[in-house]
Each structure stands twice: as structure tokens, then as C-alpha cells.
Design a protein around this motif. Structure first.
Motif, PDB file in Angstrom:
ATOM      1  N   MET A  34       0.866  -1.179   0.000  1.00  0.00           N
ATOM      2  CA  MET A  34       0.000   0.000   0.000  1.00  0.00           C
ATOM      3  C   MET A  34       0.902   1.228   0.000  1.00  0.00           C
ATOM      4  SD  MET A  34      -3.013  -1.132   2.672  1.00  0.00           S
ATOM      5  CE  MET A  34      -4.314  -0.122   1.945  1.00  0.00           C
ATOM      6  N   GLY A  35       0.371   2.319  -0.522  1.00  0.00           N
ATOM      7  CA  GLY A  35       1.231   3.485  -0.582  1.00  0.00           C
ATOM      8  C   GLY A  35       0.464   4.775  -0.750  1.00  0.00           C
ATOM      9  N   VAL A  48       5.154   9.241  -2.195  1.00  0.00           N
ATOM     10  CA  VAL A  48       5.354   9.766  -0.842  1.00  0.00           C
ATOM     11  C   VAL A  48       5.954   8.667   0.034  1.00  0.00           C
ATOM     12  CG1 VAL A  48       4.228  10.691   1.206  1.00  0.00           C
ATOM     13  CG2 VAL A  48       3.470  11.425  -1.073  1.00  0.00           C
ATOM     14  N   ALA A  49       5.240   7.564   0.129  1.00  0.00           N
ATOM     15  CA  ALA A  49       5.703   6.450   0.969  1.00  0.00           C
ATOM     16  C   ALA A  49       4.952   5.184   0.600  1.00  0.00           C
ATOM     17  CB  ALA A  49       5.485   6.768   2.452  1.00  0.00           C
ATOM     18  N   THR A  50       5.602   4.053   0.828  1.00  0.00           N
ATOM     19  CA  THR A  50       4.953   2.764   0.623  1.00  0.00           C
ATOM     20  C   THR A  50       5.202   1.866   1.826  1.00  0.00           C
ATOM     21  OG1 THR A  50       6.880   1.818  -0.500  1.00  0.00           O
ATOM     22  CG2 THR A  50       5.194   2.859  -1.893  1.00  0.00           C
ATOM     23  N   TYR A  59      10.310   5.638   1.862  1.00  0.00           N
ATOM     24  CA  TYR A  59       9.882   7.021   1.760  1.00  0.00           C
ATOM     25  C   TYR A  59      10.656   7.760   0.677  1.00  0.00           C
ATOM     26  CZ  TYR A  59       7.859   6.273   6.408  1.00  0.00           C
ATOM     27  OH  TYR A  59       7.137   5.800   7.474  1.00  0.00           O
ATOM     28  N   ALA A  60       9.992   8.745   0.090  1.00  0.00           N
ATOM     29  CA  ALA A  60      10.716   9.692  -0.732  1.00  0.00           C
ATOM     30  C   ALA A  60      11.640  10.492   0.183  1.00  0.00           C
ATOM     31  CB  ALA A  60       9.741  10.617  -1.448  1.00  0.00           C
ATOM     32  N   ASP A  61      12.778  10.884  -0.337  1.00  0.00           N
ATOM     33  CA  ASP A  61      13.789  11.533   0.501  1.00  0.00           C
ATOM     34  C   ASP A  61      13.248  12.762   1.221  1.00  0.00           C
ATOM     35  OD1 ASP A  61      16.641  10.837  -1.686  1.00  0.00           O
ATOM     36  OD2 ASP A  61      15.659   9.649  -0.127  1.00  0.00           O
ATOM     37  N   SER A  62      12.436  13.554   0.533  1.00  0.00           N
ATOM     38  CA  SER A  62      11.967  14.809   1.131  1.00  0.00           C
ATOM     39  C   SER A  62      10.952  14.590   2.253  1.00  0.00           C
ATOM     40  CB  SER A  62      11.359  15.705   0.057  1.00  0.00           C
ATOM     41  OG  SER A  62      10.228  15.084  -0.539  1.00  0.00           O
ATOM     42  N   MET A  63      10.429  13.373   2.390  1.00  0.00           N
ATOM     43  CA  MET A  63       9.441  13.071   3.419  1.00  0.00           C
ATOM     44  C   MET A  63      10.047  12.354   4.623  1.00  0.00           C
ATOM     45  SD  MET A  63       8.101  13.401   0.384  1.00  0.00           S
ATOM     46  CE  MET A  63       6.736  13.634  -0.687  1.00  0.00           C
ATOM     47  N   LYS A  64      11.261  11.856   4.460  1.00  0.00           N
ATOM     48  CA  LYS A  64      11.879  11.108   5.562  1.00  0.00           C
ATOM     49  C   LYS A  64      12.021  11.988   6.787  1.00  0.00           C
ATOM     50  CE  LYS A  64      14.479   7.848   2.713  1.00  0.00           C
ATOM     51  NZ  LYS A  64      15.817   7.418   2.249  1.00  0.00           N
ATOM     52  N   ALA A  68       5.148   9.543   8.336  1.00  0.00           N
ATOM     53  CA  ALA A  68       5.214   8.146   8.778  1.00  0.00           C
ATOM     54  C   ALA A  68       4.021   7.385   8.227  1.00  0.00           C
ATOM     55  CB  ALA A  68       5.232   8.069  10.294  1.00  0.00           C
ATOM     56  N   ILE A  69       4.308   6.302   7.537  1.00  0.00           N
ATOM     57  CA  ILE A  69       3.252   5.459   6.991  1.00  0.00           C
ATOM     58  C   ILE A  69       3.089   4.235   7.873  1.00  0.00           C
ATOM     59  CG2 ILE A  69       4.832   4.186   5.452  1.00  0.00           C
ATOM     60  CD1 ILE A  69       2.554   4.135   3.364  1.00  0.00           C
ATOM     61  N   SER A  70       1.856   3.817   8.041  1.00  0.00           N
ATOM     62  CA  SER A  70       1.567   2.621   8.828  1.00  0.00           C
ATOM     63  C   SER A  70       0.305   1.971   8.253  1.00  0.00           C
ATOM     64  CB  SER A  70       1.374   2.964  10.306  1.00  0.00           C
ATOM     65  OG  SER A  70       0.288   3.869  10.471  1.00  0.00           O
ATOM     66  N   ARG A  71       0.031   0.761   8.690  1.00  0.00           N
ATOM     67  CA  ARG A  71      -1.162   0.077   8.185  1.00  0.00           C
ATOM     68  C   ARG A  71      -1.732  -0.848   9.241  1.00  0.00           C
ATOM     69  NH1 ARG A  71       0.572  -3.454   3.064  1.00  0.00           N
ATOM     70  NH2 ARG A  71      -1.476  -4.442   3.307  1.00  0.00           N
ATOM     71  N   ASP A  72      -3.015  -1.110   9.081  1.00  0.00           N
ATOM     72  CA  ASP A  72      -3.717  -2.067   9.924  1.00  0.00           C
ATOM     73  C   ASP A  72      -4.321  -3.098   8.984  1.00  0.00           C
ATOM     74  OD1 ASP A  72      -5.556  -3.487  11.462  1.00  0.00           O
ATOM     75  OD2 ASP A  72      -6.081  -1.756  12.682  1.00  0.00           O
ATOM     76  N   ASN A  73      -3.696  -4.252   8.888  1.00  0.00           N
ATOM     77  CA  ASN A  73      -4.144  -5.267   7.932  1.00  0.00           C
ATOM     78  C   ASN A  73      -5.540  -5.776   8.260  1.00  0.00           C
ATOM     79  OD1 ASN A  73      -1.781  -5.139   6.404  1.00  0.00           O
ATOM     80  ND2 ASN A  73      -0.761  -6.691   7.647  1.00  0.00           N
TER      81      ASN A  73
END
Length: 121
Positions: A34-35, A48-50, A59-64, A68-73
Motif C-alpha cells: 500500500m502506498g 510519498v511512501a509505501t 519514503y521519498a527523501d523529502s518526506m523522511k 510516517a506510513i503505517s497500516r492495519d491489515n
């Protein structure tokens, strides 16, 4: 039919934070990667992020360090926490889910409609 729906966009002041959510619904076997991507008028959509199913992020460098990306499966949901926002982060943010319709199918990308994020004082 699979649907991917983003939420959480809006107007925020520079230096502020927003949390985007994206939920996938419908009938499918599994969601793999997911991203989040973003796009401004006249420019190409950019990463942006995956996040993989097991939680590996990129992450893309400018977003590091700021995003923060996270997920709830269990909820088929991916999140994007965005901090220290600046006007250059203004864009439509899109969610992508690589969805496997059946157990032996290859995953196909499924995009949401996007949610507007505006960073302005």
C-alpha cells in the motif's frame, strides 16, 4: 468491486500536522503493498511512501523524518502521519493498494480518488 477511499485531508498551517487514512473495501483475497502518492497541477504524481504487508516502509527523501506510513491489515487500512508540513506539501494525496483478487491472481493497483491537503497560513 474493490473501493479505495482516502480521508483526512484539509487545510493546515505551516508547521502543523495531518493524518490521512485510506481504507480498501469489497471482495478480494489480499492486499499486498500500500502506498501514498501526491500530485500538484501540472506535475507528475510522485511517491510519498509505501509499506509492504509485513510493515517494511520506504519514503521519498523529502518526506523522511517528517512523514510516517503505517497500516492495519485487519482493517485493510493505511495511514499517513504528516508532521512539520510546509506549503510545498500542498497537493492531492492519493492512496494505492496492490490488491490480489483471488489467491493465485497477480496483484493489481487500485487507486483512490484523492484527498486535498493544503498547507497555508
Amino acid at each position: 468491486q474493490v473501493q479505495v477511499v482516502e480521508s483526512g485531508g484539509g487545510l493546515v498551517q505551516p508547521g502543523g500536522s495531518l493524518r490521512l487514512s485510506c481504507a480498501a473495501s469489497g471482495s478480494f483475497w489480499s492486499i499486498l503493498d500500500m502506498g501514498w502518492y501526491r500530485q500538484v497541477p501540472g506535475k507528475q504524481r510522485e511517491l510519498v511512501a509505501t509499506i509492504t504487508r509485513d510493515g517494511t516502509t520506504d519514503y521519498a527523501d523529502s518526506m523522511k523524518g517528517r512523514f510516517a506510513i503505517s497500516r492495519d491489515n485487519a482493517k485493510n487500512t493505511v495511514y499517513l502521519q504528516m508532521n512539520s508540513l510546509n506549503p510545498e506539501d500542498t497537493a492531492v494525496y492519493f492512496c494505492n493498494a496492490e490488491i490480489q483478487g483471488n489467491r493465485f491472481d497477480r496483484a493489481s493497483p487500485c487507486w483512490g480518488q484523492g484527498t486535498q491537503v493544503t498547507v497555508s497560513s
